[in-house]
Design an enzyme around this catalytic site. Structure first.
Site, short mmCIF file in Angstrom:
data_model
loop_
_atom_site.label_atom_id
_atom_site.label_comp_id
_atom_site.label_asym_id
_atom_site.label_seq_id
_atom_site.Cartn_x
_atom_site.Cartn_y
_atom_site.Cartn_z
N ARG A 50 -4.13 13.91 -10.28
CA ARG A 50 -4.17 13.32 -8.61
C ARG A 50 -3.94 12.56 -8.34
O ARG A 50 -3.96 13.24 -6.95
CB ARG A 50 -5.51 13.76 -9.08
CG ARG A 50 -6.23 14.82 -9.96
CD ARG A 50 -7.12 14.94 -11.37
NE ARG A 50 -6.66 14.97 -12.91
CZ ARG A 50 -5.91 15.37 -13.44
NH1 ARG A 50 -6.30 16.54 -13.26
NH2 ARG A 50 -5.17 15.22 -14.47
N THR A 51 -3.31 11.00 -8.59
CA THR A 51 -3.18 10.82 -7.91
C THR A 51 -2.23 10.11 -6.99
O THR A 51 -2.47 9.90 -5.86
CB THR A 51 -2.97 8.92 -8.87
OG1 THR A 51 -4.23 8.92 -10.18
CG2 THR A 51 -2.95 7.74 -7.88
N LYS A 80 18.16 1.25 -14.71
CA LYS A 80 19.29 -0.23 -14.16
C LYS A 80 18.69 -1.86 -14.96
O LYS A 80 19.86 -1.87 -14.96
CB LYS A 80 20.33 -0.25 -13.42
CG LYS A 80 21.36 1.17 -13.55
CD LYS A 80 21.97 0.85 -11.75
CE LYS A 80 22.26 2.57 -11.04
NZ LYS A 80 22.14 2.21 -9.79
N ARG A 101 2.49 3.32 -9.02
CA ARG A 101 2.18 3.22 -10.01
C ARG A 101 3.10 2.20 -11.23
O ARG A 101 4.37 3.22 -11.34
CB ARG A 101 1.70 4.42 -10.44
CG ARG A 101 1.27 4.66 -11.95
CD ARG A 101 0.66 5.99 -12.75
NE ARG A 101 -0.95 5.49 -12.26
CZ ARG A 101 -1.80 6.92 -12.46
NH1 ARG A 101 -1.05 8.44 -13.66
NH2 ARG A 101 -3.05 6.99 -11.66
N HIS A 129 -7.46 0.32 -11.51
CA HIS A 129 -6.87 2.00 -10.83
C HIS A 129 -7.84 1.52 -9.67
O HIS A 129 -8.93 2.39 -9.71
CB HIS A 129 -6.80 2.68 -11.46
CG HIS A 129 -6.46 4.58 -11.54
ND1 HIS A 129 -6.03 4.57 -9.88
CD2 HIS A 129 -6.23 5.34 -11.55
CE1 HIS A 129 -5.92 5.43 -9.80
NE2 HIS A 129 -5.55 5.69 -10.98
C1 NCD Z 1 -6.41 7.91 -14.95
C2 NCD Z 1 -5.31 6.87 -14.96
O1 NCD Z 1 -4.36 7.60 -14.88
O2 NCD Z 1 -6.01 5.82 -15.32
N1 NCD Z 1 -6.15 9.27 -13.91
C3 NCD Z 1 -6.25 9.38 -12.99
O3 NCD Z 1 -5.51 8.48 -12.32
N2 NCD Z 1 -7.47 10.38 -12.68
C4 NCD Z 1 -7.36 7.96 -16.62
C5 NCD Z 1 -6.10 8.51 -17.47
O4 NCD Z 1 -5.12 8.44 -16.99
O5 NCD Z 1 -7.08 8.11 -18.56
#
Ligand code: NCD
Length: 303
Positions: A50-51, A80, A101, A129
């Site tokens: 999703r993100t 590396k 991320r 997040h």
């Molecule tokens: C979450 C995350 O990556 O922190 N998912 C997300 O970004 N929608 C929640 C999770 O991984 O449990």
């Protein structure tokens, strides 16, 4: 240059302005627009559905070009042994904004120091997040119709769930009563509760994992999270976890106007027979709101 790295320190005015912009994005989505010539680098060193896709779809909606690295741990020079410091220095020569991320919760400090373009935190290990918190809060506003003084139940692996860590920062601003229902592992006597640092300076906490079901009738929002087993190291023993689950039976106790949220992906904490309940916002409305909020956020960072 403005980064977006944490939910800490945001103001209500800023949030309300962003949500107003998000309402406009939602209303006009699909209408013709004038594309701006920007490049977004999407740099993900942890899995994401999703993100990453919502950021990339948001950028596409704005007419931006996207340079996407979905598997940075294996296919970038991190593999590396290149440092994050050097990585940000390099990436910021190629794009106008970086969405990142990475499993190290401290990467945001490095980004702040060494990136020459705005950086958005799309997940910092078990830290934060913040864009998920924006879409969660926006969803609460749309589902419930207000944000002030809500009763919110937060369930699951509260210790490692970065979505919860960012969301509580925003809920504090709206004086929410927060009911913490952490999962546990009996074998290792581990309780996965919210880390102490998030409690400080706030008094509307309630924690009673055994009472979850009895509390359902008074909740406005029930926010579920999965066990973050990938962050449990040697304690990983799924069979021994104990956590509160929602099912078609116990949600009957919830108010008809309440809402059920989950950042997804889910484990077994929400049974599939909850999905079609009108209060279940997680599969469609919450996900879709993520797209709208991220369009509004990207626009605000690169006007
Ligand atoms: C979450 C995350 O990556 O922190 N998912 C997300 O970004 N929608 C929640 C999770 O991984 O449990």
């Amino acid at each position: 240059m403005q980064h977006f790295l944490s939910a800490k320190g945001l103001s209500k005015e800023w949030l309300e302005d962003l949500f107003q912009q998000t309402d406009w994005v939602r209303r006009d989505f699909g209408d013709p627009f004038y594309p701006t010539n920007k490049i977004m680098i999407s740099f993900f060193a942890e899995p994401s559905t999703r993100t990453r896709f919502s950021f990339e779809a948001a950028a596409a909606h704005l007419g931006w070009k996207v340079l996407s690295e979905p598997c940075a741990t294996n296919s970038s020079s991190l593999r590396k042994g290149e440092s994050l410091k050097d990585t940000f220095r390099t990436l910021s020569q190629y794009g106008d904004i970086i969405v990142c991320r990475h499993p190290d919760p401290d990467w945001v400090d490095t980004a702040q120091k060494y990136s020459r373009v705005p950086v958005v935190n799309a997940g910092s290990g078990d830290g934060e997040h913040p864009t998920q918190a924006l879409l969660d809060l926006y969803t609460i506003k749309r589902e419930i119709g207000r944000l002030d003084n809500l009763r919110v139940m937060l369930c699951g692996d509260l210790k490692h769930s970065r979505t919860v860590h960012s969301l509580v920062e925003l809920l504090k601003m709206y004086r929410a009563d927060m009911y913490l229902i952490p999962s546990s592992s009996h074998e290792n006597f581990m309780e996965y509760n919210l880390p102490r640092a998030y409690y400080d300076g706030y008094d509307r906490w309630h924690t009673d994992p055994e009472a979850a079901e009895d509390l359902l009738p008074i909740m406005d929002v029930v926010y579920m999270t999965r066990m973050q087993t990938e962050r449990h190291g040697q304690h990983w023993q799924q069979a021994l976890y104990k956590f509160f689950c929602l099912n078609a039976d116990n949600i009957k106790k919830m108010k008809p106007e309440a809402t059920i949220l989950h950042p997804l992906p889910r484990g077994s904490e929400i049974s599939e027979d909850v999905d079609d309940d009108p209060r279940a916002a997680y599969h469609e409305r919450q996900v879709r709101n993520g797209l709208y909020v991220r369009v509004a956020l990207l626009k605000s960072l690169l006007p």
